[in-house]
Design a protein around this motif. Structure first.
Motif, PDB file in Angstrom:
ATOM      1  N   ALA A  79      93.530  83.145 128.156  1.00 30.34           N
ATOM      2  CA  ALA A  79      92.183  82.976 128.530  1.00 30.34           C
ATOM      3  C   ALA A  79      92.145  84.141 129.656  1.00 30.34           C
ATOM      4  N   LEU A 103      85.508  81.675 130.460  1.00 31.57           N
ATOM      5  CA  LEU A 103      85.272  80.640 129.439  1.00 31.57           C
ATOM      6  C   LEU A 103      85.351  81.117 127.796  1.00 31.57           C
ATOM      7  N   LYS A 216      89.677  76.122 131.203  1.00 31.72           N
ATOM      8  CA  LYS A 216      89.626  77.190 130.292  1.00 31.72           C
ATOM      9  C   LYS A 216      90.870  77.455 129.405  1.00 31.72           C
TER      10      LYS A 216
END
Lengths: 332, 106
Positions: A79, A103, A216
């Motif tokens: 991420a 996100l 996330k």
């Protein structure tokens, strides 16, 4: 297969949950790995784009829960972790924008990357970092007619989507991965909206992490289990009452045959609401229960890994924990 | 590493009673390991706690009259590891049969 064994049940009564009188909740049986191997059954029920559904039968609640927790918070994924903002003249604040970028789900396979360590440089290495850039500038369309009011007709680039991200391969990454194998899972996630003159110029650094650190990094959208419901009819229910009974349960649970007699069609997907207890004439007709060691797992992936891979990675993570502590005890 | 330690104060009670401290572990490992170790017939008591929510520590207590606590802990970890191995094997076998059955029907 599961019907043959002696199922431990929790009965759902009107106001309480009861167990069989001789049932001590699996607490007094002796653990041995052979007994566990005898008892464990796994049945895959469904595996499609909505996720994986499988039954795990004959395990302790703590084990089932450990697997669920591991899928949520200990299986790694990639991420965006750092956002360098060179220019942001849109109305969305820098920190809000950076959080939104974090996100975005990335397709990159986390198993091919390593965690960042203390030694790795600020910009990262090709083994532990993916780099992206987002350069979008909104302008007015020149060919617009006077009476056009739709934003799509007057502005260019007024909506910034995740598809606008451009991958910047580091080192030899371009030879190993393709843009489509590392970039966003969905190309149509709206990041922000712009107006003429607004500009975004960002550099994004994606790293490997686990859900314990930040949600996330969690590879699953949902991972949950529930116990298998069991519904039995104690007496015949016919006519109007049969239809009333049918409406007390989730759709498809109670069937009605040609003689207008209710029967249990499929209790599996019942929501286990206790609606029947609202009707005095039906209260005594049903016995509702849940099988206490029959776990229905549902795993829905965010997109980087397949759900079956996530489950196996989760079990491996638990194994790794055990191994590390065994090694430490042996080293003493 | 040194992620495993012992709480002091049990030295006079023999080798059977110990509280182990796991660093950076949570209910995930604690509860799973507890259900296994507590079900050994040699174990008189087994329990775990996370003493403070902001400290990443897990206290794991074992009491036994017959065996050393450290041996029981090791056995528990080995059993949990074997359990994981068996779960992976069973799951992958089921996944393969499911995929094969699906490939046939489509």
């Amino acid at each position: 297969m599961p019907e043959e064994r002696n199922q431990p049940l929790s009965y759902l009564n009107e106001f309480a949950i009861k167990q069989d009188p001789e049932d001590y909740g699996l607490a007094d049986d002796v653990f041995s790995i052979e007994a566990f191997k005898q008892k464990l059954h796994i049945v895959v029920v469904r595996n499609d784009e909505d996720g994986l559904e499988f039954d795990m039968i004959g395990v302790y609640p703590a084990i089932a829960n450990a697997f669920r927790r591991l899928m949520l918070s200990e299986v790694p994924s990639m991420a965006i972790e750092k956002v360098y903002i060179y220019n942001n003249t849109s109305i969305i604040q820098d920190e809000v924008l950076a959080h939104r970028m974090g996100l975005l789900p990335l397709k990159a396979d986390p198993r091919l990357f390593s965690y960042r360590t203390e030694e790795s440089p600020e910009t990262g290495t090709e083994q532990d970092t993916l780099e992206f850039e987002l350069k979008v500038r909104c302008t007015r369309r020149k060919d617009t007619l006077k009476d056009q009011a739709h934003f799509d007709d007057i502005y260019k680039n007024h909506k910034v989507y995740s598809g606008h991200l451009k991958w910047l391969p580091k080192g030899k990454q371009a030879q190993i991965y393709s843009e489509s194998s590392v970039s966003c899972v969905h190309n149509d996630i709206l990041i922000t909206q712009l107006r003429p003159g607004h500009e975004l110029d960002l550099r994004l650094i994606a790293v490997k992490g686990i859900g314990k650190d930040h949600a996330k990094f969690s590879p699953v959208a949902t991972a949950y289990y529930r116990l298998l419901p069991q519904i039995e009819l104690n007496r015949e229910v016919t006519g109007k009452d049969a239809y009333l009974l049918q409406r007390c349960f989730s759709p498809g649970v109670i069937g009605i045959d040609e003689n207008e007699r209710a029967y249990v069609k499929d209790a599996r997907y019942d929501s286990c609401s206790r609606n029947v207890f609202r009707y005095p004439q039906l209260m005594d007709a049903v016995t509702m229960a849940r099988v206490r060691d029959h776990y229905i797992f549902n795993v829905e992936s965010v997109g980087a890994l397949k759900p079956e891979v996530i489950f196996v990675e989760a079990v491996k993570a638990l194994k790794k924990k055990c191994r590390a502590f065994i090694d430490e005890i042996e080293a003493q | 590493m040194g992620a495993l330690a012992e709480v002091a104060g049990d030295e006079s009670n023999g080798e059977g009673s110990r509280t182990f401290v796991f660093e950076n572990e949570t209910h995930t490992l604690g509860n799973a390991l507890k259900t296994i170790v507590a079900r050994y017939p040699e174990v008189d008591f087994c329990g775990y706690t996370i003493p403070h929510p902001t400290e990443n520590k897990l206290h794991f207590r074992i009491q036994s009259n017959r065996e050393r606590a450290i041996d029981l802990l090791k056995r528990g970890l080995e059993d949990l590891e074997a359990l994981c191995d068996h779960t992976i094997v069973t799951f992958e076998k089921e996944m393969n049969t499911f995929n094969a059955a699906n490939a046939e029907s489509t």
